[in-house]
Design a protein around this motif. Structure first.
Motif, PDB file in Angstrom:
ATOM      1  N   LEU A  88      35.159  27.800  61.331  1.00  0.00           N
ATOM      2  CA  LEU A  88      33.955  27.292  60.942  1.00  0.00           C
ATOM      3  C   LEU A  88      33.918  27.045  59.424  1.00  0.00           C
ATOM      4  CD1 LEU A  88      31.636  29.162  63.272  1.00  0.00           C
ATOM      5  CD2 LEU A  88      32.413  26.874  63.517  1.00  0.00           C
ATOM      6  N   ARG A  89      34.393  27.803  58.584  1.00  0.00           N
ATOM      7  CA  ARG A  89      34.533  27.598  57.459  1.00  0.00           C
ATOM      8  C   ARG A  89      35.406  26.268  56.926  1.00  0.00           C
ATOM      9  NH1 ARG A  89      32.732  31.428  53.321  1.00  0.00           N
ATOM     10  NH2 ARG A  89      31.765  33.242  53.943  1.00  0.00           N
ATOM     11  N   GLU A  90      36.416  26.142  57.565  1.00  0.00           N
ATOM     12  CA  GLU A  90      37.247  24.827  57.480  1.00  0.00           C
ATOM     13  C   GLU A  90      36.241  23.555  57.671  1.00  0.00           C
ATOM     14  OE1 GLU A  90      39.756  22.180  56.521  1.00  0.00           O
ATOM     15  OE2 GLU A  90      39.999  23.926  55.714  1.00  0.00           O
ATOM     16  N   LEU A  91      35.835  23.683  58.936  1.00  0.00           N
ATOM     17  CA  LEU A  91      35.094  22.630  59.281  1.00  0.00           C
ATOM     18  C   LEU A  91      33.777  22.173  58.455  1.00  0.00           C
ATOM     19  CD1 LEU A  91      34.178  20.721  61.453  1.00  0.00           C
ATOM     20  CD2 LEU A  91      32.716  22.694  62.595  1.00  0.00           C
ATOM     21  N   ALA A  92      33.171  23.320  57.973  1.00  0.00           N
ATOM     22  CA  ALA A  92      31.971  22.997  57.004  1.00  0.00           C
ATOM     23  C   ALA A  92      32.382  22.351  55.704  1.00  0.00           C
ATOM     24  CB  ALA A  92      31.435  24.411  56.773  1.00  0.00           C
ATOM     25  N   SER A  93      33.804  22.896  55.170  1.00  0.00           N
ATOM     26  CA  SER A  93      34.206  22.395  53.925  1.00  0.00           C
ATOM     27  C   SER A  93      35.193  21.181  54.026  1.00  0.00           C
ATOM     28  CB  SER A  93      34.832  23.376  52.971  1.00  0.00           C
ATOM     29  OG  SER A  93      36.165  24.075  53.677  1.00  0.00           O
ATOM     30  N   GLY A  94      35.632  21.043  55.207  1.00  0.00           N
ATOM     31  CA  GLY A  94      37.053  19.962  55.105  1.00  0.00           C
ATOM     32  C   GLY A  94      36.482  18.765  56.084  1.00  0.00           C
ATOM     33  N   VAL A  95      35.399  18.616  56.839  1.00  0.00           N
ATOM     34  CA  VAL A  95      35.216  17.417  57.747  1.00  0.00           C
ATOM     35  C   VAL A  95      33.966  16.911  57.280  1.00  0.00           C
ATOM     36  CG1 VAL A  95      34.914  16.806  60.004  1.00  0.00           C
ATOM     37  CG2 VAL A  95      36.573  18.743  59.665  1.00  0.00           C
TER      38      VAL A  95
ATOM     39  N   ALA B 288      32.835  11.633  59.613  1.00  0.00           N
ATOM     40  CA  ALA B 288      34.217  11.748  60.042  1.00  0.00           C
ATOM     41  C   ALA B 288      34.296  12.841  61.382  1.00  0.00           C
ATOM     42  CB  ALA B 288      34.886  12.549  58.798  1.00  0.00           C
ATOM     43  N   VAL B 289      35.359  12.482  61.820  1.00  0.00           N
ATOM     44  CA  VAL B 289      35.689  13.478  62.921  1.00  0.00           C
ATOM     45  C   VAL B 289      37.046  14.174  63.029  1.00  0.00           C
ATOM     46  CG1 VAL B 289      34.051  12.475  64.620  1.00  0.00           C
ATOM     47  CG2 VAL B 289      36.217  11.839  64.609  1.00  0.00           C
ATOM     48  N   VAL B 290      36.947  15.470  63.730  1.00  0.00           N
ATOM     49  CA  VAL B 290      38.581  15.925  63.704  1.00  0.00           C
ATOM     50  C   VAL B 290      38.819  16.422  65.116  1.00  0.00           C
ATOM     51  CG1 VAL B 290      37.515  18.235  63.065  1.00  0.00           C
ATOM     52  CG2 VAL B 290      39.796  17.816  62.410  1.00  0.00           C
ATOM     53  N   GLY B 291      40.003  16.394  65.553  1.00  0.00           N
ATOM     54  CA  GLY B 291      40.325  16.962  66.990  1.00  0.00           C
ATOM     55  C   GLY B 291      40.500  18.337  66.831  1.00  0.00           C
ATOM     56  N   TYR B 292      40.390  18.894  67.954  1.00  0.00           N
ATOM     57  CA  TYR B 292      40.458  20.629  68.013  1.00  0.00           C
ATOM     58  C   TYR B 292      41.765  20.968  67.579  1.00  0.00           C
ATOM     59  CZ  TYR B 292      36.205  20.352  71.300  1.00  0.00           C
ATOM     60  OH  TYR B 292      35.077  19.864  71.549  1.00  0.00           O
ATOM     61  N   GLY B 293      42.815  20.367  68.149  1.00  0.00           N
ATOM     62  CA  GLY B 293      44.025  20.719  67.694  1.00  0.00           C
ATOM     63  C   GLY B 293      44.245  20.590  66.197  1.00  0.00           C
ATOM     64  N   ASP B 294      43.629  19.292  65.491  1.00  0.00           N
ATOM     65  CA  ASP B 294      44.096  19.194  64.269  1.00  0.00           C
ATOM     66  C   ASP B 294      43.062  20.257  63.464  1.00  0.00           C
ATOM     67  OD1 ASP B 294      45.419  16.762  64.499  1.00  0.00           O
ATOM     68  OD2 ASP B 294      43.325  15.721  64.307  1.00  0.00           O
ATOM     69  N   LEU B 295      42.040  20.928  63.922  1.00  0.00           N
ATOM     70  CA  LEU B 295      41.540  21.950  63.296  1.00  0.00           C
ATOM     71  C   LEU B 295      42.299  23.180  63.357  1.00  0.00           C
ATOM     72  CD1 LEU B 295      38.924  22.208  61.512  1.00  0.00           C
ATOM     73  CD2 LEU B 295      37.694  22.484  63.439  1.00  0.00           C
ATOM     74  N   ALA B 296      42.813  23.513  64.496  1.00  0.00           N
ATOM     75  CA  ALA B 296      43.590  24.739  64.662  1.00  0.00           C
ATOM     76  C   ALA B 296      44.788  24.629  63.472  1.00  0.00           C
ATOM     77  CB  ALA B 296      44.051  24.710  66.320  1.00  0.00           C
ATOM     78  N   ARG B 297      45.572  23.253  63.710  1.00  0.00           N
ATOM     79  CA  ARG B 297      46.573  23.202  62.531  1.00  0.00           C
ATOM     80  C   ARG B 297      46.046  23.630  61.114  1.00  0.00           C
ATOM     81  NH1 ARG B 297      48.201  20.011  66.314  1.00  0.00           N
ATOM     82  NH2 ARG B 297      47.062  17.976  65.708  1.00  0.00           N
ATOM     83  N   ARG B 298      44.847  23.155  60.863  1.00  0.00           N
ATOM     84  CA  ARG B 298      44.097  23.195  59.369  1.00  0.00           C
ATOM     85  C   ARG B 298      44.143  24.833  59.093  1.00  0.00           C
ATOM     86  NH1 ARG B 298      39.427  19.031  57.871  1.00  0.00           N
ATOM     87  NH2 ARG B 298      40.598  17.202  58.491  1.00  0.00           N
ATOM     88  N   VAL B 299      43.816  25.552  60.012  1.00  0.00           N
ATOM     89  CA  VAL B 299      43.926  27.223  59.715  1.00  0.00           C
ATOM     90  C   VAL B 299      45.094  27.829  60.363  1.00  0.00           C
ATOM     91  CG1 VAL B 299      41.246  26.868  60.107  1.00  0.00           C
ATOM     92  CG2 VAL B 299      42.540  27.706  62.043  1.00  0.00           C
ATOM     93  N   GLY B 300      45.939  27.025  60.333  1.00  0.00           N
ATOM     94  CA  GLY B 300      47.235  28.008  60.576  1.00  0.00           C
ATOM     95  C   GLY B 300      47.711  28.489  61.814  1.00  0.00           C
ATOM     96  N   GLN B 301      46.996  27.740  62.857  1.00  0.00           N
ATOM     97  CA  GLN B 301      47.024  28.030  64.265  1.00  0.00           C
ATOM     98  C   GLN B 301      47.335  27.063  65.115  1.00  0.00           C
ATOM     99  OE1 GLN B 301      47.091  31.664  65.225  1.00  0.00           O
ATOM    100  NE2 GLN B 301      47.087  32.088  63.089  1.00  0.00           N
TER     101      GLN B 301
END
Length: 184
Positions: free
Chosen positions: A103-110, A114-127
Motif C-alpha cells: 500500500l505504501r508503494e501504491l500510494a507513492s508510486g502510482v 495511471a494504473v498498475v497491474g497486480y503482478g507489477d505491484l508485487a514485483r515492485r515490492v520484491g515479491q
C-alpha cells in the motif's frame, strides 16, 4: 499507555458526501486512519465498532474536528478534479507487513491517471509471485481513494475487483481519465 499516546490513538469521525456516495472518514492524532465506502448508518456503525476494538476506544463523531478538516478538504478537491495528489498525514497502524509495503508503494508510486497491474505491484515490492497477495492487500486497504487501490488492474486489461464495488472503481478511474466517463 501514557496520556500523549492515548491522545494519538483517540479517533474522530465524520461522514462526507462525494461523487461515489457517502464516505466515512476516521482520523487519529497520527492522521487519517480509515476511509469507508457506502457509509450508510448500518455500514458506519459496524465499521466504527470494529475500529473501536482495534484502536482501544470507539471513535467520536466530530465533523468539525481539525483532525478531519484537511482530509475533507482534499477529498472535495479531488472529486472536483482540482487535486491529483493527496498530501495528508496517514495513520498506518491498521496495516502491517506485506500489506503495508504494497500500500505504501501504491500510494507513492502510482500517480493520478495511471494504473498498475497486480503482478507489477508485487514485483515492485520484491515479491514477483505474489499478485494474488497484492489483491488481498487491496481488499484490506483501510484508506481507499487516498491510497488509490482503484488504480490496480488486471494485466490483461480487466478492471479487477474492488471493495467499494466495480461501479465505484469505474467512476474513480473515469474521474482520473483512465476510463471514459459514463454516458449516463
Amino acid at each position: 499507555m501514557n496520556a500523549m499516546a492515548q491522545d494519538q490513538r483517540a479517533a474522530v469521525w465524520a461522514v462526507v458526501d462525494s461523487d461515489i456516495g457517502p464516505l466515512l472518514l476516521v482520523a487519529t492524532g497520527e492522521g487519517l486512519v480509515t476511509v469507508g465506502f457506502h457509509a450508510t448508518e448500518a455500514v458506519r456503525d459496524k465499521t466504527l465498532e470494529r475500529l473501536g476494538a482495534r484502536l482501544g476506544a470507539e471513535p467520536v463523531h466530530a465533523p468539525d474536528s481539525p483532525l478531519l478538516a484537511e482530509a475533507i478538504g482534499q477529498l472535495r478537491e479531488y472529486f472536483a478534479g482540482e487535486r491529483h495528489d493527496f498530501e495528508l498525514a496517514l495513520d498506518w497502524s491498521l496495516i502491517t507487513g506485506f500489506n503495508r509495503r504494497v500500500l505504501r508503494e501504491l500510494a507513492s508510486g502510482v500517480p493520478y491517471g495511471a494504473v498498475v497491474g497486480y503482478g507489477d505491484l508485487a514485483r515492485r515490492v520484491g515479491q514477483p509471485g505474489a499478485a494474488q497477495a497484492v489483491g488481498l492487500a487491496m481488499g484490506a486497504n483501510p484508506l481507499p481513494v487516498v491510497v488509490p487501490c482503484h488504480r490496480v488492474v488486471e494485466s490483461d486489461g480487466g478492471i479487477g475487483g474492488f471493495g467499494g464495488g466495480l461501479e465505484t472503481k469505474r467512476q474513480l478511474l473515469a474521474l482520473e481519465g483512465v476510463l471514459p466517463q459514463p454516458l449516463f
